[in-house]
Design a protein around this motif. Sequence first.
Motif, PDB file in Angstrom:
ATOM      1  N   GLY A  54       0.822  -1.210   0.000  1.00 23.22           N
ATOM      2  CA  GLY A  54       0.000   0.000   0.000  1.00 23.22           C
ATOM      3  C   GLY A  54       0.852   1.255   0.000  1.00 23.22           C
ATOM      4  N   ARG A  55       1.945   1.227   0.740  1.00 23.11           N
ATOM      5  CA  ARG A  55       2.825   2.395   0.798  1.00 23.11           C
ATOM      6  C   ARG A  55       3.541   2.622  -0.539  1.00 23.11           C
TER       7      ARG A  55
ATOM      8  N   LEU B  12       2.475   1.584  -3.610  1.00 25.32           N
ATOM      9  CA  LEU B  12       1.575   1.754  -4.748  1.00 25.32           C
ATOM     10  C   LEU B  12       0.706   3.004  -4.686  1.00 25.32           C
ATOM     11  N   ARG B  13       0.527   3.584  -3.526  1.00 29.64           N
ATOM     12  CA  ARG B  13      -0.367   4.735  -3.432  1.00 29.64           C
ATOM     13  C   ARG B  13       0.325   6.005  -3.920  1.00 29.64           C
ATOM     14  N   PRO B  14      -0.466   6.906  -4.487  1.00 29.15           N
ATOM     15  CA  PRO B  14       0.121   8.196  -4.863  1.00 29.15           C
ATOM     16  C   PRO B  14       0.310   9.054  -3.618  1.00 29.15           C
ATOM     17  N   ALA B  15       1.468   9.704  -3.540  1.00 29.28           N
ATOM     18  CA  ALA B  15       1.773  10.549  -2.381  1.00 29.28           C
ATOM     19  C   ALA B  15       2.028  11.962  -2.864  1.00 29.28           C
TER      20      ALA B  15
END
Length: 113
Positions: free
Chosen positions: A19-20, A22-25
Amino acid sequence: MGLLAVVGVLFVAVAFGAGRLLRPAVPTPEKLLTYECGVDPVGEGWAHTQVRYYVYAFLYVVFAVDSVFLFPWATVFAAPGFGGVTLVEMFIFLGFLAVGLLYAWKKGVLTWM
């Protein structure tokens, strides 16, 4: 048992890591605002809330749990060989709930005003 715990911890670690990665930040000022029911926060963050609503909600949860235990108990109570033991267990359980209700009543929690 230990292997199952290790597999569980690894599963959670992999899920959080994926999750860390693959997620957009892209933090923006709007994303950093406090979200409150879709309305932009206005004024101070302090609001006076009546505690009695939480007490009533807590009492509802207690008696909802009671009803969740009563239905399976009634099924087991009807089975042969379990009558006396389950009857005593349920009266002990209801006694604990009655003591809690009596305590709430004596403290004046159940009065609305």
